[in-house]
Design a protein around this motif. Structure first.
Motif, PDB file in Angstrom:
ATOM      1  N   UNK A 409      21.624  10.731  -5.362  1.00 44.71           N
ATOM      2  CA  UNK A 409      20.571  10.357  -6.649  1.00 44.71           C
ATOM      3  C   UNK A 409      19.086  10.294  -6.073  1.00 44.71           C
ATOM      4  N   UNK A 410      18.235  11.612  -6.166  1.00 39.85           N
ATOM      5  CA  UNK A 410      16.772  11.434  -5.742  1.00 39.85           C
ATOM      6  C   UNK A 410      16.048  10.297  -6.396  1.00 39.85           C
ATOM      7  N   UNK A 411      16.567   9.241  -7.304  1.00 37.51           N
ATOM      8  CA  UNK A 411      16.142   8.472  -7.954  1.00 37.51           C
ATOM      9  C   UNK A 411      16.206   7.081  -7.348  1.00 37.51           C
ATOM     10  N   UNK A 412      17.302   6.910  -6.267  1.00 42.30           N
ATOM     11  CA  UNK A 412      17.469   5.689  -5.839  1.00 42.30           C
ATOM     12  C   UNK A 412      16.394   5.231  -5.068  1.00 42.30           C
ATOM     13  N   UNK A 413      16.154   3.898  -5.017  1.00 43.79           N
ATOM     14  CA  UNK A 413      15.013   3.095  -4.454  1.00 43.79           C
ATOM     15  C   UNK A 413      14.816   3.331  -2.905  1.00 43.79           C
ATOM     16  N   UNK A 414      16.048   3.442  -2.319  1.00 38.73           N
ATOM     17  CA  UNK A 414      15.754   3.790  -0.934  1.00 38.73           C
ATOM     18  C   UNK A 414      15.414   5.276  -0.625  1.00 38.73           C
ATOM     19  N   UNK A 415      15.802   6.086  -1.527  1.00 36.40           N
ATOM     20  CA  UNK A 415      15.358   7.367  -1.421  1.00 36.40           C
ATOM     21  C   UNK A 415      13.915   7.620  -1.661  1.00 36.40           C
ATOM     22  N   UNK A 416      13.620   7.010  -2.633  1.00 30.51           N
ATOM     23  CA  UNK A 416      12.004   7.022  -3.108  1.00 30.51           C
ATOM     24  C   UNK A 416      11.216   6.340  -1.731  1.00 30.51           C
ATOM     25  N   UNK A 417      11.642   5.341  -1.318  1.00 30.63           N
ATOM     26  CA  UNK A 417      10.883   4.787  -0.178  1.00 30.63           C
ATOM     27  C   UNK A 417      10.697   5.636   1.230  1.00 30.63           C
ATOM     28  N   UNK A 418      11.944   6.184   1.258  1.00 28.99           N
ATOM     29  CA  UNK A 418      11.812   7.262   2.472  1.00 28.99           C
ATOM     30  C   UNK A 418      10.844   8.254   2.092  1.00 28.99           C
ATOM     31  N   UNK A 419      11.223   8.942   1.004  1.00 25.51           N
ATOM     32  CA  UNK A 419      10.117  10.127   0.446  1.00 25.51           C
ATOM     33  C   UNK A 419       8.556   9.441   0.529  1.00 25.51           C
ATOM     34  N   UNK A 420       8.545   8.126   0.380  1.00 20.55           N
ATOM     35  CA  UNK A 420       6.873   7.667   0.503  1.00 20.55           C
ATOM     36  C   UNK A 420       6.430   7.558   2.036  1.00 20.55           C
ATOM     37  N   UNK A 421       7.600   7.372   2.916  1.00 14.18           N
ATOM     38  CA  UNK A 421       7.095   7.082   4.235  1.00 14.18           C
ATOM     39  C   UNK A 421       7.079   8.413   4.942  1.00 14.18           C
ATOM     40  N   UNK A 422       7.925   9.300   4.718  1.00 16.59           N
ATOM     41  CA  UNK A 422       8.002  10.499   5.465  1.00 16.59           C
ATOM     42  C   UNK A 422       7.583  11.667   4.831  1.00 16.59           C
ATOM     43  N   UNK A 423       7.410  11.799   3.502  1.00 14.27           N
ATOM     44  CA  UNK A 423       7.071  13.055   2.907  1.00 14.27           C
ATOM     45  C   UNK A 423       7.937  13.889   2.462  1.00 14.27           C
ATOM     46  N   UNK A 424       9.120  13.733   2.877  1.00 14.42           N
ATOM     47  CA  UNK A 424      10.257  14.345   2.310  1.00 14.42           C
ATOM     48  C   UNK A 424      10.893  14.373   1.005  1.00 14.42           C
ATOM     49  N   UNK A 425      11.058  15.259   0.123  1.00 12.36           N
ATOM     50  CA  UNK A 425      11.361  15.037  -1.463  1.00 12.36           C
ATOM     51  C   UNK A 425      12.462  14.493  -1.450  1.00 12.36           C
ATOM     52  N   UNK A 426      12.840  13.670  -2.764  1.00 13.19           N
ATOM     53  CA  UNK A 426      14.044  13.159  -2.929  1.00 13.19           C
ATOM     54  C   UNK A 426      15.221  13.972  -2.730  1.00 13.19           C
ATOM     55  N   UNK A 427      14.875  15.281  -3.705  1.00 13.28           N
ATOM     56  CA  UNK A 427      16.097  16.193  -3.543  1.00 13.28           C
ATOM     57  C   UNK A 427      16.489  16.804  -2.435  1.00 13.28           C
ATOM     58  N   UNK A 428      15.602  16.844  -1.421  1.00 13.57           N
ATOM     59  CA  UNK A 428      15.724  17.179  -0.175  1.00 13.57           C
ATOM     60  C   UNK A 428      16.481  16.212   0.799  1.00 13.57           C
TER      61      UNK A 428
END
Length: 456
Positions: A409-428
């Motif tokens: 799920x791209x909307x999970x909190x941990x996915x959103x946090x990694x996205x903010x740190x690394x720039x990789x999209x949640x869907x990716x």
């Protein structure tokens, strides 16, 4: 505004702890007011997700008023869950604040990320799985930047994108499958208050076995997928293996043991349950860890008040609203009627468990947070007179759905946090990188449920 936000956050933590440990009912009402103050003072920091959850909470509150026979009772119950979960995540974030200035934590994170392929996956998965017990989402702020920094330092290496992908996937998987056994995970915290008869030690034992099984499955999938994209396969120099920083590992282990010791001591003296004991132990560990680091204590505490706590406000609002939505939504649904319509009583136990797990993961695809769904399912199932699977296994299935959603799920909190740190999209991070692992994990869960229920 920042000072008012900090005051509201501290007020919420203090009043909730006072309610729990002193039994002062009016303190829970004060915590409700503090939660409202947190929302108001945090508005400039909130994003789309928080706005969406606040709007959904308002809609459900209105529906309670018009449709529920006892709207005040239902709304208060939902608010109780909201402030409890918010206080829990805020208090745990205090431990993260101490970790951010710890050289030992940085050394351990760097060591885990700089290992050869197979060993690196095991180290990152296992390290994240264990570190998440103490640091929760803060684990991502410790390990993900190290992985990103290593990728930026080797832009010309053709394997750099693949190494970064493999490392971030290992971290995401390790964090996801911590929730099925960790004593500090929010899922058990919520479900223990919603479903009667849960055997927590048994749940933790089965959950830890699942976490180990997912480590093996994830490692095998990682090795097979990238078997032709290694330094040896491409004739490139191998990664220089980092040596274990033994003093840092021992110091980190000491912090973990201290946290466990404080929790057990408070549990023994207060006899109020593990979640409450963890909440009370967190600020004590913060002070002790900062003193041990020999830094300017007052300066660091001031920084936490000015920067650290306000930065935690969006996550606190998200978790609080998720708790409110889960309880309020469940209060509006005639659980027994729906259960009869679905034929739950006639379901085989393992099918029932698998349906719960898949349901939690599917709802997460629509931006409904896993914790919201855990509370929602827990409240509904906990209100039924009987279930096809025993309470412990039912709670395990809900937690497993939460774990599964974090890699799909791209909307999970941990996915959103990694996205903010690394720039990789949640869907990716989820669909592109972890669909194969998620399907394998689901197969493992189905087999596990068959064994646990005796195919009843």
């Amino acid at each position: 505004m920042k000072g008012l936000l900090t005051l509201a956050l501290v007020g919420l933590m203090v009043t909730e702890l006072a309610h729990i440990f002193l039994g002062l009912a009016w303190m829970r009402s004060a915590a409700h007011l503090a939660f409202g103050a947190v929302i108001l003072t945090a508005l400039p920091r909130l994003g789309f997700r928080e706005a969406y959850l606040l709007a959904l909470s308002a809609v459900l509150a209105a529906l309670l008023w018009y449709l529920h026979p006892e709207p005040w009772v239902a709304a208060r119950h939902a608010l109780d869950q909201a402030v409890f979960l918010t206080a829990f995540i805020l208090l745990l974030s205090l431990v993260q604040e101490a970790a951010m200035t710890s050289p030992s934590v940085a050394e351990v994170g760097t060591y885990l990320s700089r290992q050869p392929g197979g060993r690196r996956f095991v180290g990152l998965y296992g390290g994240t799985n264990l570190m998440a017990v103490i640091f929760n989402l803060g684990t991502m702020t410790l390990i993900a930047p190290v992985i990103r920094r290593a990728a930026e330092e080797a832009p010309d290496d053709p394997l750099t994108p693949i190494r970064e992908r493999r490392q971030l996937s290992a971290v995401l998987r390790g964090f996801a499958w911590c929730v099925v056994w960790s004593p500090t995970a929010v899922a058990p915290l919520a479900l223990l208050t919603l479903i009667d008869g849960i055997d927590r030690p048994r749940w933790m034992a089965i959950g830890f076995g699942l976490a180990v099984a997912m480590l093996i499955v994830g490692w095998a999938e990682d090795r097979w997928r990238w078997r032709n994209h290694t330094a040896a396969a491409l004739g490139l120099p191998p990664v220089k293996r980092a040596s274990m920083p033994v003093p840092a590992v021992l110091r980190f282990a000491g912090v973990c043991l201290s946290f466990v010791g404080l929790t057990i001591a408070i549990l023994t003296l207060g006899d109020l349950g593990v979640p409450s004991s963890i909440m009370a132990a967190a600020p004590l560990l913060l002070l002790g860890w900062l003193v041990a680091q020999r830094i300017d204590l007052l300066s660091r505490l001031r920084h936490i008040a000015d920067v650290g706590l306000p930065a935690s406000a969006p996550a606190a609002v998200t978790l609080g609203c998720s708790g409110f939505v889960g309880i309020a939504g469940a209060a509006l649904i005639p659980a027994e009627t729906v259960a009869e319509w679905l034929g739950i009583d006639a379901m085989p136990a393992w099918i029932f468990m698998l349906a719960i797990t898949v349901g939690v993961a599917l709802f997460a695809q629509f931006a409904l947070s896993p914790i919201m769904m855990a509370v929602f399912f827990g409240a509904i199932l906990g209100s039924l007179p009987s279930l096809p699977a025993e309470p412990t296994l039912t709670a395990l299935a809900i937690a497993a759905g939460w774990a599964l959603s974090m890699t799909c799920a791209p909307f999970a909190s941990v996915v959103i946090m990694i996205n903010r740190i690394t720039g990789h999209a949640g869907t990716e991070l989820t669909y592109r990188w972890n669909t194969g692992f998620t399907l394998l994990a689901l197969a493992v869960l189905a087999a596990t449920y068959l064994v646990l229920t005796g195919a009843r």
